[in-house]
Design a protein around this motif. Structure first.
Motif, PDB file in Angstrom:
ATOM      1  N   ALA A  25       0.806  -1.213   0.000  1.00  0.00           N
ATOM      2  CA  ALA A  25       0.000   0.000   0.000  1.00  0.00           C
ATOM      3  C   ALA A  25       0.844   1.270   0.000  1.00  0.00           C
ATOM      4  O   ALA A  25       0.318   2.365  -0.214  1.00  0.00           O
ATOM      5  N   GLY A  87      -6.664   0.399   1.390  1.00  0.00           N
ATOM      6  CA  GLY A  87      -7.140  -0.013   0.070  1.00  0.00           C
ATOM      7  C   GLY A  87      -6.879  -1.459  -0.275  1.00  0.00           C
ATOM      8  O   GLY A  87      -6.769  -1.811  -1.453  1.00  0.00           O
ATOM      9  N   GLU A  91     -14.928  -3.107  -0.060  1.00  0.00           N
ATOM     10  CA  GLU A  91     -15.745  -2.120   0.632  1.00  0.00           C
ATOM     11  C   GLU A  91     -17.100  -2.681   1.043  1.00  0.00           C
ATOM     12  O   GLU A  91     -17.890  -1.992   1.684  1.00  0.00           O
TER      13      GLU A  91
END
Length: 244
Positions: A25, A87, A91
């Motif tokens: 990330a 991320g 979601e």
């Protein structure tokens, strides 16, 4: 503020699953125990938290992650917390599917550890070599293929294709699967010599993760500690046998 990762110095261990997510990330973090005690880091900083008499969320053992005032412990729990923030988690409610797979990886990691320490973690490997041999033989013959066939099937049944374990983009559990496979190849090179032919989708995932720019840079850096015989994945030739 950067995340603070606490784990034992000198070995990858369970902390490596968290490091891989942070590295992929590009998230700022401090590997606390590898830092200088002059800067308030090092072993003393970790032990101060573990032995704290005032910290309400004191962890039992590393790894744990400190994000501001919050301390999150246990590898899978840390990744459940971190994933959405950096991320690397869906979601939707699929994040709990990712978490379930991470917990299954954690189960297998425990079984890998027990191939060289089947009696007691507090004893040296040399004090339990005979039961370790029996445990490793059973692990390689039965448990390793059981887990790997399951993960191979998860990849095959992903409706978005077999590039990732869950969904259509990379999640932290893909990185953890990479680390698990890397560790198995280090610990059991003979037993995993034909891994790619038995588990082609997992082998492809391993290759794809290693080629990701941030991961490739990390693996080539001195931040990536080498496997060794103090971690979870240990290579003892007498425990390795031909098979998978």
């Amino acid at each position: 503020m950067p995340y603070e990762l606490y784990y034992w110095n000198g070995l990858q261990g369970r902390g490596e699953f968290v490091r891989l997510a942070l590295e992929e990330a590009g998230a700022p973090y401090v590997d606390v125990v590898r830092g200088s005690e002059d800067e308030g880091l090092g072993d003393a900083a970790m032990m101060a938290l573990l032995n704290s008499k005032t910290e309400p969320s004191i962890p039992f053992a590393p790894p744990f992650l400190k994000d501001g005032d919050l301390i999150v412990s246990h590898t899978a729990n840390i990744l459940l917390y971190l994933g959405p923030k950096i991320g690397l988690a869906p979601e939707t409610d699929q994040r709990y599917v990712v978490h379930g797979l991470q917990l299954t990886i954690a189960d297998m990691v425990t079984e890998v550890h027990d191939t060289h320490h089947p009696i007691a973690s507090g004893q040296y490997y040399e004090d339990q070599k005979a039961p370790a041999k029996a445990r490793a033989t059973d692990f390689l013959a039965h448990r390793l293929p059981k887990f790997m066939h399951y993960f191979e099937r998860v990849l095959a049944q992903n409706p978005h294709g077999a590039q990732h374990l869950v969904g259509e983009r990379l999640t932290y559990v893909d990185l953890s699967m990479f680390q698990l496979i890397e560790g198995l190849h280090y610990a059991f090179p003979r037993a995993t010599a034909r891994f790619a032919s038995h588990y082609p989708r997992l082998a492809a995932l391993r290759k794809a993760v290693a080629a990701r720019p941030n991961i490739a840079a990390y693996l080539a850096s001195d931040r990536r500690l080498p496997f060794n015989e103090t971690g979870i994945f240990r290579h003892y030739p007498e425990l390795d046998s031909a098979g998978h």
